[in-house]
Scaffold this motif. Structure first.
Motif, mmCIF file in Angstrom:
data_model
loop_
_atom_site.group_PDB
_atom_site.id
_atom_site.type_symbol
_atom_site.label_atom_id
_atom_site.label_comp_id
_atom_site.label_asym_id
_atom_site.label_seq_id
_atom_site.Cartn_x
_atom_site.Cartn_y
_atom_site.Cartn_z
ATOM 1 N N PHE A 131 0.414 15.550 -9.164
ATOM 2 C CA PHE A 131 -0.527 15.528 -9.725
ATOM 3 C C PHE A 131 -1.436 15.645 -8.806
ATOM 4 O O PHE A 131 -1.945 15.768 -7.497
ATOM 5 C CB PHE A 131 -1.037 13.796 -10.097
ATOM 6 C CG PHE A 131 0.200 13.733 -10.771
ATOM 7 C CD1 PHE A 131 0.147 14.257 -12.434
ATOM 8 C CD2 PHE A 131 1.219 13.290 -10.232
ATOM 9 C CE1 PHE A 131 1.017 13.984 -13.364
ATOM 10 C CE2 PHE A 131 2.158 12.674 -10.805
ATOM 11 C CZ PHE A 131 2.402 13.271 -12.214
ATOM 12 N N LEU A 132 -3.026 16.179 -9.112
ATOM 13 C CA LEU A 132 -4.181 16.839 -8.634
ATOM 14 C C LEU A 132 -5.047 15.862 -9.217
ATOM 15 O O LEU A 132 -5.653 16.050 -10.107
ATOM 16 C CB LEU A 132 -4.443 18.323 -8.645
ATOM 17 C CG LEU A 132 -6.157 18.877 -8.028
ATOM 18 C CD1 LEU A 132 -5.468 18.697 -7.487
ATOM 19 C CD2 LEU A 132 -6.187 19.687 -8.062
ATOM 20 N N VAL A 133 -5.644 15.286 -7.783
ATOM 21 C CA VAL A 133 -6.562 13.466 -8.372
ATOM 22 C C VAL A 133 -7.648 14.193 -8.051
ATOM 23 O O VAL A 133 -7.512 13.687 -6.872
ATOM 24 C CB VAL A 133 -5.812 12.832 -7.737
ATOM 25 C CG1 VAL A 133 -6.372 11.692 -7.854
ATOM 26 C CG2 VAL A 133 -5.146 12.739 -8.603
ATOM 27 N N ILE A 142 -2.411 6.990 -11.864
ATOM 28 C CA ILE A 142 -0.433 7.376 -12.150
ATOM 29 C C ILE A 142 0.547 6.679 -10.533
ATOM 30 O O ILE A 142 1.194 6.901 -11.263
ATOM 31 C CB ILE A 142 -0.854 8.699 -10.905
ATOM 32 C CG1 ILE A 142 -2.101 9.641 -11.967
ATOM 33 C CG2 ILE A 142 -0.058 9.784 -10.917
ATOM 34 C CD1 ILE A 142 -2.474 11.212 -11.168
ATOM 35 N N LEU A 143 -0.301 5.819 -9.861
ATOM 36 C CA LEU A 143 1.008 5.311 -9.308
ATOM 37 C C LEU A 143 1.365 4.740 -10.373
ATOM 38 O O LEU A 143 2.732 3.580 -10.163
ATOM 39 C CB LEU A 143 -0.080 5.438 -8.015
ATOM 40 C CG LEU A 143 -0.506 5.793 -6.704
ATOM 41 C CD1 LEU A 143 -1.128 4.729 -5.640
ATOM 42 C CD2 LEU A 143 1.082 6.397 -6.090
ATOM 43 N N ASP A 148 7.972 2.643 -9.400
ATOM 44 C CA ASP A 148 8.875 2.763 -8.763
ATOM 45 C C ASP A 148 9.813 3.976 -7.906
ATOM 46 O O ASP A 148 10.398 3.973 -7.761
ATOM 47 C CB ASP A 148 10.287 2.269 -9.770
ATOM 48 C CG ASP A 148 10.316 3.416 -10.650
ATOM 49 O OD1 ASP A 148 9.118 4.592 -11.048
ATOM 50 O OD2 ASP A 148 10.955 4.215 -11.821
ATOM 51 N N SER A 149 8.784 5.120 -7.889
ATOM 52 C CA SER A 149 8.946 5.592 -6.969
ATOM 53 C C SER A 149 7.221 6.213 -5.741
ATOM 54 O O SER A 149 6.133 4.810 -5.692
ATOM 55 C CB SER A 149 8.397 6.859 -7.626
ATOM 56 O OG SER A 149 9.037 7.259 -9.075
ATOM 57 N N GLN A 150 7.713 6.500 -5.023
ATOM 58 C CA GLN A 150 7.164 6.947 -3.452
ATOM 59 C C GLN A 150 6.312 8.182 -3.766
ATOM 60 O O GLN A 150 6.430 9.165 -4.155
ATOM 61 C CB GLN A 150 7.657 6.597 -2.892
ATOM 62 C CG GLN A 150 8.192 5.374 -1.940
ATOM 63 C CD GLN A 150 8.758 4.924 -0.804
ATOM 64 O OE1 GLN A 150 10.150 6.052 -0.571
ATOM 65 N NE2 GLN A 150 8.346 4.201 0.048
ATOM 66 N N PHE A 151 5.262 8.625 -3.240
ATOM 67 C CA PHE A 151 4.908 9.353 -3.390
ATOM 68 C C PHE A 151 4.004 9.952 -1.702
ATOM 69 O O PHE A 151 2.629 8.805 -1.237
ATOM 70 C CB PHE A 151 3.522 9.511 -3.715
ATOM 71 C CG PHE A 151 4.034 9.891 -5.839
ATOM 72 C CD1 PHE A 151 3.380 10.795 -6.480
ATOM 73 C CD2 PHE A 151 3.683 8.048 -6.935
ATOM 74 C CE1 PHE A 151 4.020 10.741 -7.888
ATOM 75 C CE2 PHE A 151 4.919 8.518 -7.718
ATOM 76 C CZ PHE A 151 4.388 9.879 -8.389
ATOM 77 N N ASN A 168 2.962 3.556 -1.947
ATOM 78 C CA ASN A 168 4.101 3.230 -3.747
ATOM 79 C C ASN A 168 2.636 2.705 -4.068
ATOM 80 O O ASN A 168 1.706 2.374 -3.795
ATOM 81 C CB ASN A 168 5.068 2.744 -4.255
ATOM 82 C CG ASN A 168 5.228 2.191 -3.122
ATOM 83 O OD1 ASN A 168 4.014 0.693 -3.333
ATOM 84 N ND2 ASN A 168 6.079 1.282 -2.706
ATOM 85 N N TYR A 169 2.809 2.331 -5.345
ATOM 86 C CA TYR A 169 1.517 1.754 -6.371
ATOM 87 C C TYR A 169 1.781 -0.021 -6.074
ATOM 88 O O TYR A 169 0.462 0.252 -5.545
ATOM 89 C CB TYR A 169 1.995 1.140 -7.464
ATOM 90 C CG TYR A 169 1.219 0.268 -8.602
ATOM 91 C CD1 TYR A 169 -0.625 0.920 -8.357
ATOM 92 C CD2 TYR A 169 1.887 -1.084 -8.808
ATOM 93 C CE1 TYR A 169 -0.916 0.108 -10.045
ATOM 94 C CE2 TYR A 169 1.096 -1.600 -9.897
ATOM 95 C CZ TYR A 169 -1.134 -1.027 -9.753
ATOM 96 O OH TYR A 169 -1.211 -1.804 -10.737
#
Length: 421
Positions: A131-133, A142-143, A148-151, A168-169
């Protein structure tokens, strides 16, 4: 004899190759070091002085400064070669007329912009969701959606692992310092890339390509500081090449079976994928492709997925190791490829290991004119914490032995650097 101008952050390796060819050589770089070749017409941005700081590379470097620094060479140059830190798209305004002199890619905007690259190839290759933020609220949403995901958070252009964070979130919500870092990145850069984190082994391919074909000349194990035990620091710090069982087995927390056929198949898959990507992007000359071999299944990692991360439309950090292991002049092969002639025989011999050493704290450099060390600053200069200090390059028939020799060199380095306030 043609005049060849080499531009980049550190032009030393390519200048060494150029000296073996029939050119008058000129260089515009950010760094120049004690081991820079003699007898070269060169200008550099960083002027090192005893008892003075070298400052922050990120704060002091820009591609425009590099062009301004080498301005007097541009008119006389017959040919221009670009290394890290600058691309053909940086030739704007008064410098645009010099684009035609570049040996290599005339435009890299489709790969230099990471999100644009993702949009171009995500329906053709396996890639992390990206994603471009440009706003902190959007970032948070988005988080939350992918809680449940890491970025990985990183700049949309450039990087080399600089300004790269894993989160992550929950981390974002609970860590106020993290929020401030992200807000500062958005305010400073205007936009940032939020990319799904893929756990696994970082791999890089070195590809030579003409307008009609592409050939992978070597695959390597790519290293970040995170691989060397500096948890959460993803700055690029080196490579181990070629990609084989020995280079895959070191530095891992899981076991890779002694499966020569599996590694051969992995290399075939990596090479084929990299060649397809380079042709899809219509790149020529020497280019790099970065991938991750996921570790979803630790029992059979060689059959795991390969994720395409990004393309580097320029010479790679493996430059000198590739030359040594393949016994080639990579600059010459780059020029040949741009002229439609790809290398035929490739015979890797032994292993090459490169590691960039970053300053562990603010320090004064002593005498680092030691065999095996490269990119050596002037004795007595002050290097700031986390800035590049020196490069180690080692050839060895045994990866573990090579890493032990590198550790010995690190001990020598540590005995010749001195903390300062």
């Amino acid at each position: 004899m043609d005049n060849l101008l080499i531009l980049g952050v550190n032009t030393r390796p390519v200048v060494n190759s150029a000296k073996k060819l029939d050119y008058n050589i000129f260089s515009s770089s950010y760094f120049t070091t004690l081991d820079f070749p003699e007898g070269i017409c060169e200008k550099h941005i960083l002027n090192e002085e005893i008892d003075s700081t070298c400052g922050s590379f990120q704060e002091n470097f820009s591609s425009q400064k590099l062009l301004e620094n080498g301005k007097e060479y541009l008119d006389d140059a017959d040919l221009i070669v670009l290394t890290s830190g600058i691309s053909s798209d940086d030739f704007k305004g008064e410098y645009k007329k010099y684009q035609k002199k570049i040996i290599g890619n005339k435009s890299t905007k489709d790969v230099g912009d990471k999100y644009r690259f993702y949009q171009k190839i995500s329906n053709k290759f396996l890639t992390p969701i990206s994603f471009l933020v440009s706003e902190i609220d959007e970032f948070c949403e988005i988080l939350k959606e992918y809680d449940d995901s890491q970025f990985i958070v990183k700049p949309n252009q450039g990087s080399g692992g600089y300004n790269t964070l894993l989160l992550n979130y929950d981390m974002f919500i609970e860590d106020n310092h993290m929020k401030i870092l992200i807000e500062n990145m958005i305010n400073s850069l205007g936009e940032i890339l939020l990319q799904e984190y893929i756990s696994g082994i970082n791999i890089s391919s070195s590809v030579l390509s003409s307008y009609s074909d592409a050939k992978t000349i070597i695959n390597t194990r790519l290293l970040s500081l995170n691989d060397l035990g500096y948890s959460g620091d993803y700055k690029y710090c080196g490579n181990i090449l070629p990609l084989d069982i020995k280079s895959l087995q070191v530095l891992n927390n899981y076991t890779i079976a002694h499966d020569e056929i599996g590694v051969k198949n992995l290399n075939t898959d990596v090479s084929k994928l990299s060649e397809e990507v380079i042709k899809e992007c219509k790149l020529i000359g020497s280019n790099g492709v970065d991938l991750i071999l996921s570790d979803d299944s630790e029992d059979d990692i060689l059959n795991n997925d390969l994720y395409l991360i990004e393309v580097n439309p320029r010479f790679q950090g493996t430059y000198e190791c590739v030359e040594k292991i393949l016994s080639i002049n990579l600059l010459e092969e780059h020029i040949n490829a741009c002229n439609g002639q790809l290398i035929e025989e490739i015979n890797p011999k032994g292993h090459g290991i490169k590691e960039i050493i970053y300053a562990p704290h603010r320090l004064k450099q002593g005498n680092l004119n030691i065999e095996g060390l490269f990119d050596i600053s002037k004795e007595g200069t002050i290097i700031e914490k986390d800035e590049p200090l020196v490069t180690i390059i080692k050839e060895s028939n045994n990866v573990k032995k090579g890493l032990k020799e590198i550790n010995k060199l690190k001990e020598e380095i540590n005995s010749n650097i001195y903390p300062v306030n």
